[in-house]
Motif scaffolding. Structure first.
Motif, mmCIF file in Angstrom:
data_model
loop_
_atom_site.group_PDB
_atom_site.id
_atom_site.type_symbol
_atom_site.label_atom_id
_atom_site.label_comp_id
_atom_site.label_asym_id
_atom_site.label_seq_id
_atom_site.Cartn_x
_atom_site.Cartn_y
_atom_site.Cartn_z
ATOM 1 N N SER A 61 0.716 -1.339 0.031
ATOM 2 C CA SER A 61 0.043 -0.117 0.172
ATOM 3 C C SER A 61 0.926 1.372 0.013
ATOM 4 C CB SER A 61 -1.033 0.075 1.293
ATOM 5 O OG SER A 61 -0.305 -0.183 2.497
ATOM 6 N N ASP A 62 2.114 1.214 0.273
ATOM 7 C CA ASP A 62 3.094 2.391 0.215
ATOM 8 C C ASP A 62 3.794 2.521 -0.882
ATOM 9 O OD1 ASP A 62 4.787 0.326 0.691
ATOM 10 O OD2 ASP A 62 5.504 1.119 2.403
ATOM 11 N N SER A 63 3.443 1.865 -1.876
ATOM 12 C CA SER A 63 4.034 1.743 -3.128
ATOM 13 C C SER A 63 3.303 1.683 -4.328
ATOM 14 C CB SER A 63 4.945 0.276 -3.221
ATOM 15 O OG SER A 63 5.716 0.279 -1.979
ATOM 16 N N ILE A 64 2.390 2.457 -4.355
ATOM 17 C CA ILE A 64 1.581 2.428 -5.346
ATOM 18 C C ILE A 64 0.921 4.055 -5.596
ATOM 19 C CG2 ILE A 64 -0.552 2.106 -4.272
ATOM 20 C CD1 ILE A 64 -1.492 0.393 -6.744
ATOM 21 N N THR A 65 0.801 4.762 -6.726
ATOM 22 C CA THR A 65 0.640 5.836 -6.775
ATOM 23 C C THR A 65 -0.804 6.072 -7.226
ATOM 24 O OG1 THR A 65 1.419 5.827 -9.380
ATOM 25 C CG2 THR A 65 2.865 6.505 -7.581
ATOM 26 N N GLU A 66 -1.538 7.233 -7.304
ATOM 27 C CA GLU A 66 -2.727 7.588 -7.687
ATOM 28 C C GLU A 66 -2.933 7.313 -9.229
ATOM 29 O OE1 GLU A 66 -5.275 8.861 -6.020
ATOM 30 O OE2 GLU A 66 -4.602 9.448 -4.019
ATOM 31 N N GLU A 67 -1.771 7.922 -9.964
ATOM 32 C CA GLU A 67 -1.430 7.824 -11.561
ATOM 33 C C GLU A 67 -1.672 6.319 -12.019
ATOM 34 O OE1 GLU A 67 1.251 9.348 -15.006
ATOM 35 O OE2 GLU A 67 2.285 8.862 -13.339
ATOM 36 N N THR A 68 -0.997 5.480 -11.071
ATOM 37 C CA THR A 68 -1.245 3.980 -11.793
ATOM 38 C C THR A 68 -2.573 3.342 -11.416
ATOM 39 O OG1 THR A 68 1.106 3.690 -11.082
ATOM 40 C CG2 THR A 68 -0.340 1.531 -11.029
ATOM 41 N N LEU A 69 -3.084 3.776 -10.202
ATOM 42 C CA LEU A 69 -4.514 3.418 -10.020
ATOM 43 C C LEU A 69 -5.547 3.913 -10.995
ATOM 44 C CD1 LEU A 69 -5.209 3.804 -5.973
ATOM 45 C CD2 LEU A 69 -4.917 1.880 -7.471
ATOM 46 N N ASP A 70 -5.265 5.056 -11.486
ATOM 47 C CA ASP A 70 -6.191 5.656 -12.547
ATOM 48 C C ASP A 70 -5.906 5.125 -13.805
ATOM 49 O OD1 ASP A 70 -7.119 7.555 -10.761
ATOM 50 O OD2 ASP A 70 -5.690 9.219 -11.604
ATOM 51 N N TYR A 71 -4.967 4.727 -14.074
ATOM 52 C CA TYR A 71 -4.655 3.645 -15.333
ATOM 53 C C TYR A 71 -5.206 2.220 -15.306
ATOM 54 C CZ TYR A 71 -2.324 1.327 -19.213
ATOM 55 O OH TYR A 71 -2.059 0.375 -20.136
ATOM 56 N N LEU A 72 -5.252 1.824 -14.110
ATOM 57 C CA LEU A 72 -5.712 0.579 -13.811
ATOM 58 C C LEU A 72 -6.977 0.468 -13.872
ATOM 59 C CD1 LEU A 72 -3.427 -1.102 -10.948
ATOM 60 C CD2 LEU A 72 -3.150 -1.777 -13.616
ATOM 61 N N ALA A 73 -7.754 1.383 -13.475
ATOM 62 C CA ALA A 73 -9.261 1.876 -13.565
ATOM 63 C C ALA A 73 -9.575 1.531 -14.820
ATOM 64 C CB ALA A 73 -9.663 2.941 -12.724
ATOM 65 N N GLU A 74 -8.772 2.604 -15.859
ATOM 66 C CA GLU A 74 -9.063 2.537 -17.380
ATOM 67 C C GLU A 74 -9.191 1.214 -17.977
ATOM 68 O OE1 GLU A 74 -10.116 4.871 -19.580
ATOM 69 O OE2 GLU A 74 -10.793 5.960 -17.772
ATOM 70 N N LEU A 75 -7.965 0.531 -17.533
ATOM 71 C CA LEU A 75 -7.800 -0.937 -17.897
ATOM 72 C C LEU A 75 -9.087 -1.959 -17.715
ATOM 73 C CD1 LEU A 75 -4.190 -1.876 -17.727
ATOM 74 C CD2 LEU A 75 -5.220 -0.993 -19.644
ATOM 75 N N ALA A 76 -9.569 -1.676 -16.311
ATOM 76 C CA ALA A 76 -10.709 -2.385 -15.859
ATOM 77 C C ALA A 76 -11.951 -2.324 -16.604
ATOM 78 C CB ALA A 76 -10.812 -2.123 -14.339
ATOM 79 N N LYS A 77 -12.056 -1.330 -17.242
ATOM 80 C CA LYS A 77 -13.255 -1.002 -18.037
ATOM 81 C C LYS A 77 -13.505 -2.346 -19.375
ATOM 82 C CE LYS A 77 -13.412 3.931 -17.840
ATOM 83 N NZ LYS A 77 -13.190 5.221 -18.600
ATOM 84 N N ASP A 78 -12.595 -2.836 -19.557
ATOM 85 C CA ASP A 78 -12.630 -3.997 -20.717
ATOM 86 C C ASP A 78 -11.746 -5.056 -20.052
ATOM 87 O OD1 ASP A 78 -13.633 -2.312 -22.784
ATOM 88 O OD2 ASP A 78 -11.710 -1.164 -22.719
#
Length: 319
Positions: free
Chosen positions: A142-159
Protein backbone atom coordinates in the motif's frame (compact mmCIF):
# COMPACT_ATOMS: atom_id res chain seq x y z
CA UNK A 1 -21.82 -29.90 1.04
CA UNK A 2 -21.50 -26.31 -0.15
CA UNK A 3 -18.34 -25.22 -1.98
CA UNK A 4 -16.36 -22.29 -0.65
CA UNK A 5 -16.44 -19.55 -3.28
CA UNK A 6 -12.94 -20.12 -4.65
CA UNK A 7 -11.24 -17.71 -7.03
CA UNK A 8 -11.04 -20.43 -9.68
CA UNK A 9 -14.79 -20.94 -9.52
CA UNK A 10 -15.37 -17.19 -9.67
CA UNK A 11 -13.27 -16.93 -12.84
CA UNK A 12 -14.85 -19.99 -14.45
CA UNK A 13 -18.33 -18.60 -13.82
CA UNK A 14 -17.36 -15.27 -15.33
CA UNK A 15 -15.43 -16.49 -18.39
CA UNK A 16 -17.02 -19.90 -18.95
CA UNK A 17 -13.72 -21.79 -18.94
CA UNK A 18 -10.67 -22.54 -16.84
CA UNK A 19 -8.71 -19.35 -16.16
CA UNK A 20 -5.27 -19.64 -14.59
CA UNK A 21 -2.92 -17.10 -13.06
CA UNK A 22 0.51 -17.05 -14.68
CA UNK A 23 3.07 -16.05 -12.05
CA UNK A 24 5.60 -13.52 -13.39
CA UNK A 25 8.92 -12.49 -11.81
CA UNK A 26 10.41 -9.37 -13.40
CA UNK A 27 14.00 -8.35 -12.61
CA UNK A 28 14.43 -4.87 -11.20
CA UNK A 29 11.39 -4.96 -8.93
CA UNK A 30 12.16 -4.79 -5.24
CA UNK A 31 10.48 -3.34 -2.16
CA UNK A 32 10.76 -0.09 -0.18
CA UNK A 33 11.20 -2.24 2.89
CA UNK A 34 14.27 -3.87 1.35
CA UNK A 35 15.96 -0.97 -0.44
CA UNK A 36 15.95 1.27 2.64
CA UNK A 37 13.24 3.71 1.55
CA UNK A 38 10.99 2.93 4.53
CA UNK A 39 13.02 0.27 6.33
CA UNK A 40 15.94 -2.10 5.85
CA UNK A 41 16.05 -5.85 5.65
CA UNK A 42 12.48 -6.45 4.60
CA UNK A 43 9.74 -7.97 6.72
CA UNK A 44 11.15 -10.27 9.40
CA UNK A 45 9.66 -13.36 7.73
CA UNK A 46 10.82 -12.48 4.22
CA UNK A 47 13.67 -14.37 2.60
CA UNK A 48 13.90 -12.47 -0.66
CA UNK A 49 14.14 -15.42 -3.02
CA UNK A 50 11.26 -17.30 -1.40
CA UNK A 51 8.64 -15.09 -3.03
CA UNK A 52 9.93 -15.42 -6.59
CA UNK A 53 7.77 -17.08 -9.17
CA UNK A 54 9.19 -20.52 -9.90
CA UNK A 55 9.97 -19.98 -13.52
CA UNK A 56 13.57 -20.75 -14.39
CA UNK A 57 12.91 -19.34 -17.85
CA UNK A 58 14.94 -16.16 -17.52
CA UNK A 59 18.05 -14.91 -15.78
CA UNK A 60 18.08 -12.06 -13.31
CA UNK A 61 19.46 -8.65 -14.25
CA UNK A 62 21.81 -8.46 -11.28
CA UNK A 63 22.40 -5.12 -9.60
CA UNK A 64 19.43 -3.48 -11.35
CA UNK A 65 16.62 -2.09 -9.18
CA UNK A 66 13.80 0.37 -9.76
CA UNK A 67 11.70 2.49 -7.41
CA UNK A 68 9.04 5.19 -7.69
CA UNK A 69 11.70 7.89 -8.14
CA UNK A 70 13.66 6.17 -10.94
CA UNK A 71 14.02 8.55 -13.89
CA UNK A 72 15.17 6.05 -16.49
CA UNK A 73 14.94 2.32 -17.14
CA UNK A 74 17.74 1.10 -19.40
CA UNK A 75 16.55 -2.51 -19.13
CA UNK A 76 12.91 -2.14 -20.11
CA UNK A 77 13.36 -4.16 -23.30
CA UNK A 78 14.98 -6.97 -21.30
CA UNK A 79 12.13 -6.87 -18.78
CA UNK A 80 9.60 -7.12 -21.60
CA UNK A 81 11.50 -10.10 -22.99
CA UNK A 82 11.49 -11.74 -19.55
CA UNK A 83 7.75 -11.19 -19.33
CA UNK A 84 7.09 -12.80 -22.70
CA UNK A 85 9.40 -15.78 -22.13
CA UNK A 86 7.92 -16.54 -18.72
CA UNK A 87 4.35 -16.15 -19.86
CA UNK A 88 4.81 -18.37 -22.90
CA UNK A 89 6.56 -21.14 -20.96
CA UNK A 90 4.21 -21.20 -17.97
CA UNK A 91 0.96 -20.77 -19.88
CA UNK A 92 1.99 -23.61 -22.21
CA UNK A 93 2.43 -25.93 -19.22
CA UNK A 94 -0.87 -24.81 -17.73
CA UNK A 95 -2.65 -25.53 -21.00
CA UNK A 96 -1.11 -29.00 -21.23
CA UNK A 97 -1.37 -30.06 -17.58
CA UNK A 98 -4.55 -28.34 -16.38
CA UNK A 99 -6.57 -27.57 -19.48
CA UNK A 100 -6.27 -23.80 -19.01
CA UNK A 101 -8.02 -21.76 -21.69
CA UNK A 102 -7.63 -18.16 -20.46
CA UNK A 103 -5.10 -16.42 -18.24
CA UNK A 104 -4.45 -13.63 -15.79
CA UNK A 105 -0.88 -12.32 -15.94
CA UNK A 106 0.08 -12.36 -12.26
CA UNK A 107 2.86 -9.92 -11.39
CA UNK A 108 3.79 -11.85 -8.30
CA UNK A 109 7.29 -11.32 -6.93
CA UNK A 110 8.14 -8.36 -4.73
CA UNK A 111 6.27 -5.05 -5.22
CA UNK A 112 4.91 -4.77 -8.73
CA UNK A 113 3.85 -1.13 -8.74
CA UNK A 114 7.19 0.05 -7.31
CA UNK A 115 8.63 1.45 -10.54
CA UNK A 116 8.17 4.46 -12.85
CA UNK A 117 4.71 4.67 -14.38
CA UNK A 118 6.09 4.36 -17.92
CA UNK A 119 7.68 1.02 -17.01
CA UNK A 120 4.51 -0.27 -15.40
CA UNK A 121 2.36 0.78 -18.35
CA UNK A 122 4.70 -0.92 -20.82
CA UNK A 123 4.70 -4.18 -18.85
CA UNK A 124 0.97 -4.24 -18.17
CA UNK A 125 0.12 -3.40 -21.79
CA UNK A 126 2.45 -6.11 -23.11
CA UNK A 127 0.97 -8.70 -20.77
CA UNK A 128 -2.55 -7.83 -21.91
CA UNK A 129 -1.50 -8.24 -25.54
CA UNK A 130 -0.71 -11.96 -25.16
CA UNK A 131 -3.11 -14.53 -26.54
CA UNK A 132 -5.97 -15.49 -24.21
CA UNK A 133 -5.00 -13.04 -21.45
CA UNK A 134 -8.19 -11.66 -19.95
CA UNK A 135 -6.60 -9.49 -17.28
CA UNK A 136 -3.93 -8.80 -14.68
CA UNK A 137 -3.34 -9.50 -11.02
CA UNK A 138 -0.74 -7.23 -9.45
CA UNK A 139 0.90 -7.93 -6.11
CA UNK A 140 1.98 -4.80 -4.26
CA UNK A 141 2.24 -2.86 -1.00
CA UNK A 142 0.00 0.00 0.00
CA UNK A 143 2.97 2.37 0.37
CA UNK A 144 4.24 1.63 -3.14
CA UNK A 145 1.47 2.63 -5.50
CA UNK A 146 0.48 6.01 -6.93
CA UNK A 147 -2.76 7.71 -7.87
CA UNK A 148 -1.57 7.71 -11.49
CA UNK A 149 -1.17 3.95 -11.51
CA UNK A 150 -4.57 3.42 -9.90
CA UNK A 151 -6.19 5.70 -12.48
CA UNK A 152 -4.57 3.76 -15.31
CA UNK A 153 -5.63 0.41 -13.89
CA UNK A 154 -9.17 1.73 -13.53
CA UNK A 155 -9.15 2.56 -17.25
CA UNK A 156 -7.94 -0.96 -18.07
CA UNK A 157 -10.64 -2.41 -15.83
CA UNK A 158 -13.35 -1.09 -18.15
CA UNK A 159 -12.47 -3.91 -20.57
CA UNK A 160 -10.24 -6.31 -18.62
CA UNK A 161 -10.23 -8.27 -15.36
CA UNK A 162 -7.91 -6.21 -13.16
CA UNK A 163 -6.92 -7.20 -9.61
CA UNK A 164 -4.62 -5.57 -7.06
CA UNK A 165 -3.29 -7.76 -4.26
CA UNK A 166 -2.37 -5.90 -1.06
CA UNK A 167 -0.52 -7.40 1.87
CA UNK A 168 -2.67 -6.49 4.86
CA UNK A 169 -1.13 -9.06 7.25
CA UNK A 170 -2.52 -7.47 10.45
CA UNK A 171 -4.53 -4.41 11.49
CA UNK A 172 -2.44 -4.06 14.66
CA UNK A 173 0.30 -1.46 14.29
CA UNK A 174 2.35 -3.02 17.10
CA UNK A 175 2.41 -6.26 15.10
CA UNK A 176 3.39 -4.45 11.91
CA UNK A 177 6.27 -2.84 13.83
CA UNK A 178 7.38 -6.21 15.19
CA UNK A 179 7.59 -7.67 11.69
CA UNK A 180 9.35 -4.54 10.36
CA UNK A 181 6.57 -3.89 7.87
CA UNK A 182 7.44 -0.23 7.29
CA UNK A 183 3.89 1.17 7.20
CA UNK A 184 0.85 1.18 9.46
CA UNK A 185 -2.62 -0.31 9.08
CA UNK A 186 -4.17 3.06 8.23
CA UNK A 187 -2.01 3.20 5.10
CA UNK A 188 -3.34 -0.17 3.92
CA UNK A 189 -6.93 0.84 4.55
CA UNK A 190 -6.44 4.15 2.73
CA UNK A 191 -5.14 2.58 -0.48
CA UNK A 192 -7.58 -0.32 -0.48
CA UNK A 193 -10.42 2.20 -0.27
CA UNK A 194 -8.84 4.27 -3.05
CA UNK A 195 -8.68 1.18 -5.25
CA UNK A 196 -12.25 0.21 -4.42
CA UNK A 197 -13.51 3.75 -5.08
CA UNK A 198 -12.12 3.40 -8.60
CA UNK A 199 -14.00 0.15 -9.12
CA UNK A 200 -10.93 -2.08 -8.94
CA UNK A 201 -10.93 -5.63 -7.63
CA UNK A 202 -8.85 -6.07 -4.47
CA UNK A 203 -7.44 -9.23 -2.92
CA UNK A 204 -6.19 -8.93 0.67
CA UNK A 205 -3.47 -11.14 2.17
CA UNK A 206 -3.90 -12.06 5.85
CA UNK A 207 -1.28 -13.83 7.96
CA UNK A 208 -2.31 -15.87 10.99
CA UNK A 209 0.29 -16.64 13.65
CA UNK A 210 2.17 -13.33 13.65
CA UNK A 211 4.29 -12.64 16.76
CA UNK A 212 2.28 -12.34 19.99
CA UNK A 213 -1.09 -12.25 18.25
CA UNK A 214 -4.04 -14.03 19.85
CA UNK A 215 -6.92 -15.70 18.06
CA UNK A 216 -9.06 -12.67 18.84
CA UNK A 217 -6.51 -10.37 17.21
CA UNK A 218 -6.31 -12.51 14.09
CA UNK A 219 -10.09 -12.56 13.74
CA UNK A 220 -10.32 -8.81 14.25
CA UNK A 221 -7.84 -8.38 11.39
CA UNK A 222 -10.06 -10.53 9.17
CA UNK A 223 -13.21 -8.65 10.21
CA UNK A 224 -11.61 -5.25 9.56
CA UNK A 225 -10.24 -6.35 6.18
CA UNK A 226 -13.66 -7.61 5.14
CA UNK A 227 -15.22 -4.29 6.17
CA UNK A 228 -12.91 -2.42 3.78
CA UNK A 229 -14.70 -4.11 0.89
CA UNK A 230 -12.03 -6.49 -0.37
CA UNK A 231 -13.32 -8.82 -3.07
CA UNK A 232 -11.08 -11.80 -2.40
CA UNK A 233 -8.78 -13.07 0.34
CA UNK A 234 -5.67 -15.16 0.82
CA UNK A 235 -5.05 -16.74 4.22
CA UNK A 236 -1.50 -17.66 5.18
CA UNK A 237 0.01 -19.29 8.27
CA UNK A 238 3.30 -17.70 9.33
CA UNK A 239 6.11 -20.19 8.84
CA UNK A 240 9.83 -19.74 9.46
CA UNK A 241 12.46 -20.05 6.74
CA UNK A 242 16.21 -19.77 7.00
CA UNK A 243 18.10 -16.51 6.42
CA UNK A 244 15.40 -14.33 7.98
CA UNK A 245 15.16 -12.21 11.10
CA UNK A 246 12.25 -14.40 12.19
CA UNK A 247 14.54 -17.43 11.96
CA UNK A 248 16.90 -15.77 14.43
CA UNK A 249 14.04 -15.19 16.87
CA UNK A 250 12.86 -18.77 16.43
CA UNK A 251 16.32 -20.20 17.09
CA UNK A 252 16.65 -18.05 20.21
CA UNK A 253 13.26 -19.20 21.47
CA UNK A 254 11.69 -15.76 21.07
CA UNK A 255 9.06 -16.89 18.55
CA UNK A 256 6.79 -19.92 18.59
CA UNK A 257 4.97 -20.70 15.32
CA UNK A 258 1.23 -21.27 15.25
CA UNK A 259 0.18 -24.90 15.64
CA UNK A 260 -1.87 -26.65 13.02
CA UNK A 261 -4.85 -26.96 15.36
CA UNK A 262 -4.66 -23.25 16.20
CA UNK A 263 -4.47 -22.35 12.54
CA UNK A 264 -7.43 -24.55 11.63
CA UNK A 265 -9.45 -23.00 14.44
CA UNK A 266 -8.86 -19.40 13.40
CA UNK A 267 -9.17 -20.20 9.68
CA UNK A 268 -12.60 -21.80 10.09
CA UNK A 269 -13.81 -18.82 12.14
CA UNK A 270 -12.43 -16.36 9.56
CA UNK A 271 -14.17 -18.18 6.70
CA UNK A 272 -17.37 -18.38 8.75
CA UNK A 273 -17.51 -14.58 9.14
CA UNK A 274 -16.45 -13.89 5.54
CA UNK A 275 -19.06 -12.17 3.33
CA UNK A 276 -20.67 -14.82 1.15
CA UNK A 277 -19.77 -13.23 -2.17
CA UNK A 278 -16.09 -12.80 -1.32
CA UNK A 279 -13.87 -15.35 -3.09
CA UNK A 280 -11.01 -17.23 -1.46
CA UNK A 281 -7.73 -17.54 -3.35
CA UNK A 282 -5.70 -19.42 -0.74
CA UNK A 283 -6.37 -21.14 2.57
CA UNK A 284 -2.84 -22.09 3.56
CA UNK A 285 0.80 -21.85 2.56
CA UNK A 286 4.08 -23.60 3.14
CA UNK A 287 7.24 -24.88 1.58
CA UNK A 288 8.73 -28.36 1.36
CA UNK A 289 12.48 -27.91 1.15
CA UNK A 290 15.42 -27.52 3.51
CA UNK A 291 14.81 -23.79 3.94
CA UNK A 292 11.81 -24.45 6.21
CA UNK A 293 12.66 -24.38 9.90
CA UNK A 294 9.17 -24.58 11.40
CA UNK A 295 6.39 -25.60 11.69
CA UNK A 296 6.73 -29.04 10.14
CA UNK A 297 3.03 -29.20 9.30
CA UNK A 298 3.58 -26.50 6.66
CA UNK A 299 5.56 -28.96 4.51
CA UNK A 300 2.65 -31.01 3.22
CA UNK A 301 0.04 -28.93 1.43
CA UNK A 302 -2.12 -31.92 0.51
CA UNK A 303 -2.33 -32.94 4.15
CA UNK A 304 -3.19 -29.36 5.10
CA UNK A 305 -6.04 -29.21 2.58
CA UNK A 306 -7.47 -32.51 3.82
CA UNK A 307 -7.46 -31.30 7.42
CA UNK A 308 -8.88 -27.92 6.43
CA UNK A 309 -11.77 -29.64 4.67
CA UNK A 310 -12.37 -31.82 7.71
CA UNK A 311 -12.48 -28.70 9.87
CA UNK A 312 -14.79 -26.89 7.44
CA UNK A 313 -17.36 -29.69 7.69
CA UNK A 314 -18.66 -27.97 10.80
CA UNK A 315 -19.79 -25.13 8.53
CA UNK A 316 -21.25 -27.48 5.95
CA UNK A 317 -18.71 -26.33 3.34
CA UNK A 318 -15.60 -27.62 1.60
CA UNK A 319 -12.69 -25.92 -0.13
Amino acid sequence: MEQVNTFGNYLKAKFGCRVYKVGINISGFTCPNIDGTVAKGGCTFCENDSFSASTGETQELKGFYLNLESKTNPNLDKQLAQLEMQFNAISKRQRQEYGAKKFLAYFQSFTNTYAPFETLKALYDRALSFDDVVGLSIGTRSDSITEETLDYLAELAKDKEIWIEFGIQSVYDETLQKINRGHDSANVKEWILKAKNRGLNVCGHLIFGLPDETKEMMLRTAKEAYSWGIDSVKYHPLYVVKKTALANDFIKGKFTPITEDEYLDVLVEAIKMKPKGMSVQRVTAGIDDNSLLSPEWCRDKNSQIRKINMALKSLGVKY
